[in-house]
Design an enzyme around this catalytic site. Structure first.
Site, PDB file in Angstrom:
ATOM      1  N   HIS A  43       5.473   2.669   4.587  1.00  0.00           N
ATOM      2  CA  HIS A  43       5.924   3.212   3.303  1.00  0.00           C
ATOM      3  C   HIS A  43       6.262   4.695   3.517  1.00  0.00           C
ATOM      4  O   HIS A  43       5.434   5.563   3.266  1.00  0.00           O
ATOM      5  CB  HIS A  43       4.804   3.044   2.273  1.00  0.00           C
ATOM      6  CG  HIS A  43       5.210   3.344   0.864  1.00  0.00           C
ATOM      7  ND1 HIS A  43       4.682   2.697  -0.219  1.00  0.00           N
ATOM      8  CD2 HIS A  43       6.092   4.228   0.354  1.00  0.00           C
ATOM      9  CE1 HIS A  43       5.216   3.166  -1.332  1.00  0.00           C
ATOM     10  NE2 HIS A  43       6.064   4.112  -1.014  1.00  0.00           N
ATOM     11  N   ARG A  45       7.400   8.237   2.748  1.00  0.00           N
ATOM     12  CA  ARG A  45       7.566   8.993   1.499  1.00  0.00           C
ATOM     13  C   ARG A  45       8.419  10.226   1.780  1.00  0.00           C
ATOM     14  O   ARG A  45       8.530  10.654   2.930  1.00  0.00           O
ATOM     15  CB  ARG A  45       6.198   9.377   0.939  1.00  0.00           C
ATOM     16  CG  ARG A  45       5.442   8.151   0.424  1.00  0.00           C
ATOM     17  CD  ARG A  45       4.147   8.500  -0.268  1.00  0.00           C
ATOM     18  NE  ARG A  45       3.398   7.295  -0.581  1.00  0.00           N
ATOM     19  CZ  ARG A  45       3.527   6.604  -1.714  1.00  0.00           C
ATOM     20  NH1 ARG A  45       4.339   7.012  -2.652  1.00  0.00           N
ATOM     21  NH2 ARG A  45       2.815   5.514  -1.907  1.00  0.00           N
ATOM     22  N   GLU A  70       8.633  -0.264   2.566  1.00  0.00           N
ATOM     23  CA  GLU A  70       8.461  -0.065   1.126  1.00  0.00           C
ATOM     24  C   GLU A  70       8.935   1.322   0.740  1.00  0.00           C
ATOM     25  O   GLU A  70       8.801   2.258   1.529  1.00  0.00           O
ATOM     26  CB  GLU A  70       6.990  -0.087   0.732  1.00  0.00           C
ATOM     27  CG  GLU A  70       6.211  -1.297   1.093  1.00  0.00           C
ATOM     28  CD  GLU A  70       4.709  -1.035   0.894  1.00  0.00           C
ATOM     29  OE1 GLU A  70       3.968  -2.015   0.953  1.00  0.00           O
ATOM     30  OE2 GLU A  70       4.290   0.128   0.700  1.00  0.00           O
ATOM     31  N   HIS A 190      -1.898  -4.280  -2.627  1.00  0.00           N
ATOM     32  CA  HIS A 190      -2.606  -3.122  -3.165  1.00  0.00           C
ATOM     33  C   HIS A 190      -4.054  -3.441  -3.449  1.00  0.00           C
ATOM     34  O   HIS A 190      -4.360  -4.314  -4.244  1.00  0.00           O
ATOM     35  CB  HIS A 190      -1.952  -2.532  -4.430  1.00  0.00           C
ATOM     36  CG  HIS A 190      -1.849  -1.031  -4.322  1.00  0.00           C
ATOM     37  ND1 HIS A 190      -2.927  -0.210  -4.456  1.00  0.00           N
ATOM     38  CD2 HIS A 190      -0.796  -0.246  -4.007  1.00  0.00           C
ATOM     39  CE1 HIS A 190      -2.529   1.040  -4.253  1.00  0.00           C
ATOM     40  NE2 HIS A 190      -1.257   1.048  -3.962  1.00  0.00           N
TER      41      HIS A 190
HETATM   42  N1  PXP Z   1       2.112  -2.619  -1.513  1.00  0.00           N
HETATM   43  C1  PXP Z   1       2.658  -1.450  -1.910  1.00  0.00           C
HETATM   44  C2  PXP Z   1       3.935  -1.479  -2.659  1.00  0.00           C
HETATM   45  C3  PXP Z   1       2.056  -0.237  -1.575  1.00  0.00           C
HETATM   46  O1  PXP Z   1       2.611   0.919  -1.974  1.00  0.00           O
HETATM   47  C4  PXP Z   1       0.860  -0.233  -0.834  1.00  0.00           C
HETATM   48  C5  PXP Z   1       0.224   1.064  -0.449  1.00  0.00           C
HETATM   49  O2  PXP Z   1       1.082   1.764   0.376  1.00  0.00           O
HETATM   50  C6  PXP Z   1       0.328  -1.487  -0.447  1.00  0.00           C
HETATM   51  C7  PXP Z   1       0.961  -2.653  -0.812  1.00  0.00           C
HETATM   52  C8  PXP Z   1      -0.942  -1.591   0.348  1.00  0.00           C
HETATM   53  O3  PXP Z   1      -2.011  -1.169  -0.438  1.00  0.00           O
HETATM   54  P1  PXP Z   1      -3.430  -0.895   0.222  1.00  0.00           P
HETATM   55  O4  PXP Z   1      -3.250   0.279   1.142  1.00  0.00           O
HETATM   56  O5  PXP Z   1      -4.328  -0.633  -0.928  1.00  0.00           O
HETATM   57  O6  PXP Z   1      -3.791  -2.136   0.996  1.00  0.00           O
END
Ligand code: PXP
Length: 237
Positions: A43, A45, A70, A190
């Site tokens: 992800h 940023r 992401e 998440h």
């Molecule tokens: N999905 C998305 C869209 C996210 O932004 C994140 C965190 O970057 C995750 C999944 C993974 O979440 P976690 O780090 O809590 O497992």
């Protein structure tokens, strides 16, 4: 089968804390796959505080399972993903300074914006997924964006799982059924962890993919990365 995609952002956070290249994000991605992960998620940023844009380009060369990127579809993000061409892009609505993703898309309000972005992704052969909560209207309107999949935002599930798991899962089962009926593939992510993952999978067996970062990397401190990934895979059997 529900694929386990390991989000390696936390590895980059650790590396960036010291400068240098320890731990090596590229090596960790290769090792996660060697230990059984069926995908790698990042992800990036805008401030590159964990995964850097240059990491994404390097990862594309080595990831041999599924590569999922992401992010908020800014111009810079779209330029990156259209040149890297991962298997999947998961669009999230978070503002640039968000600590972590903390909401799904309002798919009604953003329908034409998402449609345009998703069309661009699909024209480049990239599968699209959008991050959504379980509100029926958001799932129904997701269909019109042309997305291939949705990723259910599971923080609300995780936050009440330990006190009332039936209440925690109910809206997710409902949303997943509506999505399935509409022909949308379903991912989730998440705050999933070794405690709450199995119950999610048992109740939504058609779940296609989970992406897990924070808990998995934290648990790896105790169990080791290989063991931890194997433990997660067992929850998904
Ligand atoms: N999905 C998305 C869209 C996210 O932004 C994140 C965190 O970057 C995750 C999944 C993974 O979440 P976690 O780090 O809590 O497992």
């Amino acid at each position: 089968m529900t694929r386990l995609s390991v989000n390696i952002n936390k590895i980059a956070t650790l590396r960036n804390a010291r400068g240098g290249n320890i731990p090596d994000v590229i090596k960790v991605a290769i090792d996660c796959e060697r230990f059984g992960a069926q995908g790698i998620t990042v992800h990036p940023r805008p401030d590159e505080r964990h995964i850097r844009y240059s990491d994404v380009t390097e990862l594309k060369k080595v990831v041999s399972t599924e590569f999922n990127i992401e992010g908020y579809p800014s111009e810079k993000f779209m330029k990156l993903v259209l040149s890297v061409k991962p298997h999947q892009v998961t669009l999230v609505p978070d503002p640039p300074d968000a600590l972590t993703s903390n909401a799904g898309w309002n798919t009604k309000k953003n329908k034409s914006f998402l449609y345009e972005i998703i069309t661009e992704l699909k024209n480049s052969g990239i599968r699209a997924s959008i991050f959504v909560d379980t509100v029926t209207e958001n799932i129904e309107n997701a269909v019109d964006t042309g997305t291939d999949r949705i990723e259910l935002y599971t923080e609300p599930y995780a936050s009440i799982y330990s006190t009332d798991k039936k209440a925690a899962i109910a809206p997710f089962i409902k949303a997943a059924k509506i999505a399935q009926k509409s022909g949308l593939g379903i991912n989730a992510g998440h705050d999933l962890n070794l405690q709450n993952l199995k119950y999610l999978k048992v109740n939504i067996p058609w779940l296609m993919e989970v992406s897990i970062g924070h808990a998995l990397i934290s648990e790896a401190l105790y169990y080791g990365l290989e063991n931890t990934i194997q433990m997660y895979l067992r929850q998904l059997k």
